[in-house]
Design a protein around this motif. Structure first.
Motif, PDB file in Angstrom:
ATOM      1  N   GLN A  69      32.276  -7.371   2.031  1.00 15.58           N
ATOM      2  CA  GLN A  69      31.141  -6.586   2.026  1.00 15.58           C
ATOM      3  C   GLN A  69      31.263  -5.569   3.203  1.00 15.58           C
ATOM      4  O   GLN A  69      31.133  -4.499   3.450  1.00 15.58           O
ATOM      5  CB  GLN A  69      29.755  -7.406   2.512  1.00 15.58           C
ATOM      6  CG  GLN A  69      28.436  -6.483   2.943  1.00 15.58           C
ATOM      7  CD  GLN A  69      27.246  -7.521   3.267  1.00 15.58           C
ATOM      8  OE1 GLN A  69      27.437  -8.658   3.489  1.00 15.58           O
ATOM      9  NE2 GLN A  69      26.221  -6.980   3.207  1.00 15.58           N
ATOM     10  N   LEU A  70      31.864  -6.048   4.470  1.00 19.48           N
ATOM     11  CA  LEU A  70      32.334  -5.233   5.555  1.00 19.48           C
ATOM     12  C   LEU A  70      33.271  -4.112   5.208  1.00 19.48           C
ATOM     13  O   LEU A  70      33.244  -3.064   5.583  1.00 19.48           O
ATOM     14  CB  LEU A  70      32.608  -5.872   6.941  1.00 19.48           C
ATOM     15  CG  LEU A  70      31.475  -6.429   7.482  1.00 19.48           C
ATOM     16  CD1 LEU A  70      31.753  -7.540   8.465  1.00 19.48           C
ATOM     17  CD2 LEU A  70      30.800  -5.286   8.388  1.00 19.48           C
TER      18      LEU A  70
ATOM     19  N   ASP B 144      27.758  -5.738  10.560  1.00 17.83           N
ATOM     20  CA  ASP B 144      26.877  -6.255   9.848  1.00 17.83           C
ATOM     21  C   ASP B 144      26.147  -7.426  10.605  1.00 17.83           C
ATOM     22  O   ASP B 144      27.065  -8.143  11.238  1.00 17.83           O
ATOM     23  CB  ASP B 144      27.466  -6.789   8.333  1.00 17.83           C
ATOM     24  CG  ASP B 144      26.465  -7.220   7.419  1.00 17.83           C
ATOM     25  OD1 ASP B 144      25.470  -6.392   7.227  1.00 17.83           O
ATOM     26  OD2 ASP B 144      26.812  -8.072   6.883  1.00 17.83           O
TER      27      ASP B 144
ATOM     28  N   THR C 254      33.618  -2.901   2.241  1.00 18.50           N
ATOM     29  CA  THR C 254      32.911  -1.883   1.247  1.00 18.50           C
ATOM     30  C   THR C 254      32.196  -0.819   2.182  1.00 18.50           C
ATOM     31  O   THR C 254      32.506   0.415   2.111  1.00 18.50           O
ATOM     32  CB  THR C 254      32.086  -2.504   0.325  1.00 18.50           C
ATOM     33  OG1 THR C 254      32.917  -3.641  -0.349  1.00 18.50           O
ATOM     34  CG2 THR C 254      31.325  -1.390  -0.458  1.00 18.50           C
ATOM     35  N   TYR C 255      31.711  -1.379   3.208  1.00 15.29           N
ATOM     36  CA  TYR C 255      31.141  -0.473   4.322  1.00 15.29           C
ATOM     37  C   TYR C 255      31.987   0.553   4.889  1.00 15.29           C
ATOM     38  O   TYR C 255      31.986   1.508   4.990  1.00 15.29           O
ATOM     39  CB  TYR C 255      30.273  -1.099   5.357  1.00 15.29           C
ATOM     40  CG  TYR C 255      28.743  -1.984   4.748  1.00 15.29           C
ATOM     41  CD1 TYR C 255      28.315  -1.794   3.548  1.00 15.29           C
ATOM     42  CD2 TYR C 255      28.419  -3.159   5.355  1.00 15.29           C
ATOM     43  CE1 TYR C 255      27.436  -2.620   3.273  1.00 15.29           C
ATOM     44  CE2 TYR C 255      27.260  -3.989   5.057  1.00 15.29           C
ATOM     45  CZ  TYR C 255      26.778  -3.374   4.095  1.00 15.29           C
ATOM     46  OH  TYR C 255      25.621  -4.235   3.269  1.00 15.29           O
TER      47      TYR C 255
ATOM     48  N   ILE D  36      23.968  -0.185   5.601  1.00 18.82           N
ATOM     49  CA  ILE D  36      24.954  -0.814   6.822  1.00 18.82           C
ATOM     50  C   ILE D  36      23.857  -0.804   7.735  1.00 18.82           C
ATOM     51  O   ILE D  36      23.186  -0.268   8.312  1.00 18.82           O
ATOM     52  CB  ILE D  36      26.116   0.096   7.304  1.00 18.82           C
ATOM     53  CG1 ILE D  36      26.871   0.599   6.118  1.00 18.82           C
ATOM     54  CG2 ILE D  36      26.885  -0.256   8.228  1.00 18.82           C
ATOM     55  CD1 ILE D  36      28.002   1.773   6.176  1.00 18.82           C
TER      56      ILE D  36
ATOM     57  N   ILE E 153      24.638   4.001   2.023  1.00 19.68           N
ATOM     58  CA  ILE E 153      25.761   4.299   1.504  1.00 19.68           C
ATOM     59  C   ILE E 153      25.727   4.515   0.107  1.00 19.68           C
ATOM     60  O   ILE E 153      24.862   3.774  -0.652  1.00 19.68           O
ATOM     61  CB  ILE E 153      26.715   3.248   1.725  1.00 19.68           C
ATOM     62  CG1 ILE E 153      26.771   1.948   1.296  1.00 19.68           C
ATOM     63  CG2 ILE E 153      27.386   3.173   3.359  1.00 19.68           C
ATOM     64  CD1 ILE E 153      27.754   0.961   1.259  1.00 19.68           C
TER      65      ILE E 153
ATOM     66  N   VAL F  39      25.895   1.278  12.515  1.00 18.47           N
ATOM     67  CA  VAL F  39      27.335   2.311  12.490  1.00 18.47           C
ATOM     68  C   VAL F  39      26.954   2.998  13.930  1.00 18.47           C
ATOM     69  O   VAL F  39      26.215   3.548  14.317  1.00 18.47           O
ATOM     70  CB  VAL F  39      27.315   3.267  11.444  1.00 18.47           C
ATOM     71  CG1 VAL F  39      28.387   4.099  11.813  1.00 18.47           C
ATOM     72  CG2 VAL F  39      27.203   2.706   9.994  1.00 18.47           C
TER      73      VAL F  39
ATOM     74  N   VAL G  45      31.625  -0.241  12.389  1.00 18.71           N
ATOM     75  CA  VAL G  45      30.307  -0.781  11.414  1.00 18.71           C
ATOM     76  C   VAL G  45      30.379  -2.011  11.797  1.00 18.71           C
ATOM     77  O   VAL G  45      31.063  -2.998  12.175  1.00 18.71           O
ATOM     78  CB  VAL G  45      31.005  -0.606   9.934  1.00 18.71           C
ATOM     79  CG1 VAL G  45      30.129  -1.416   9.082  1.00 18.71           C
ATOM     80  CG2 VAL G  45      31.372   0.913   9.796  1.00 18.71           C
TER      81      VAL G  45
ATOM     82  N   CYS H 281      37.200   4.949   9.967  1.00 19.80           N
ATOM     83  CA  CYS H 281      36.550   3.573  10.287  1.00 19.80           C
ATOM     84  C   CYS H 281      37.404   2.869  11.298  1.00 19.80           C
ATOM     85  O   CYS H 281      38.720   2.753  11.034  1.00 19.80           O
ATOM     86  CB  CYS H 281      36.072   2.789   9.129  1.00 19.80           C
ATOM     87  SG  CYS H 281      35.271   1.115   9.744  1.00 19.80           S
TER      88      CYS H 281
END
Length: 154
Positions: free
Chosen positions: A67-68, A39, A70-71, A24, A13, A27, A37, A82
């Motif tokens: 963090q997730l 992690d 942001t992904y 990531i 990303i 996905v 998504v 998403c």
């Protein structure tokens, strides 16, 4: 898996507006168009007991949620949607796997977080870092594009 169109592993990303780059873990793109998504966190028994013990009940930390998020933001920018964020924990001592769903609201919360980080570092002016703003944990500095500037001013 039925209905899976594609699985992207270590998907890169790059969100220039937020100055964020990363990878990531997984996905999953469904034939129906939904995108999920994941992690993956590998933990030992002590961390597992802490995360999935009676007190915590498997809730992710705010850092993992951001963090997730942001992904998720990056995926929405790239693919237009998403549909789910998941933290998958693997206990390396017992090989048990648990999955925790992260609320999609963290997509907006992560955008707001990174916007605040940008504001704090605007024009290479680095005010004293504020608790809960940037960074929350020292390891986060390793992923920041301003790291070299901060190191020079330390």
């Amino acid at each position: 898996m039925d209905g899976v169109k594609d699985i992207l592993i270590e998907h890169p990303i790059d969100v220039p507006e937020l100055n964020v780059k990363g990878f990531i873990d997984v996905v999953v793109i469904m034939e129906s168009g939904e995108i999920y998504v994941y992690d993956i966190k590998t933990v030992g028994s002590w961390s597992w007991k802490y995360k999935f013990g009676r007190k915590n009940q498997g809730n992710p930390s705010i850092h993992q949620e951001l963090q997730l998020g942001t992904y998720g933001y990056a995926i929405k920018e790239e693919f237009g949607r998403c549909d789910g964020l998941f933290l998958t924990c693997y206990n390396k001592d017992t090989s048990i796997v648990k999955e925790v769903t992260v609320n999609l609201d963290f997509i907006d919360q992560s955008y707001n977080f990174w916007t605040r980080v940008q504001d704090l570092h605007k024009n290479n002016k680095l005010p004293p870092l504020q608790d809960g703003e940037s960074p929350v944990m020292a390891w986060e500095c390793n992923y920041c594009n301003f790291k070299e500037i901060c190191d020079e001013r330390a």
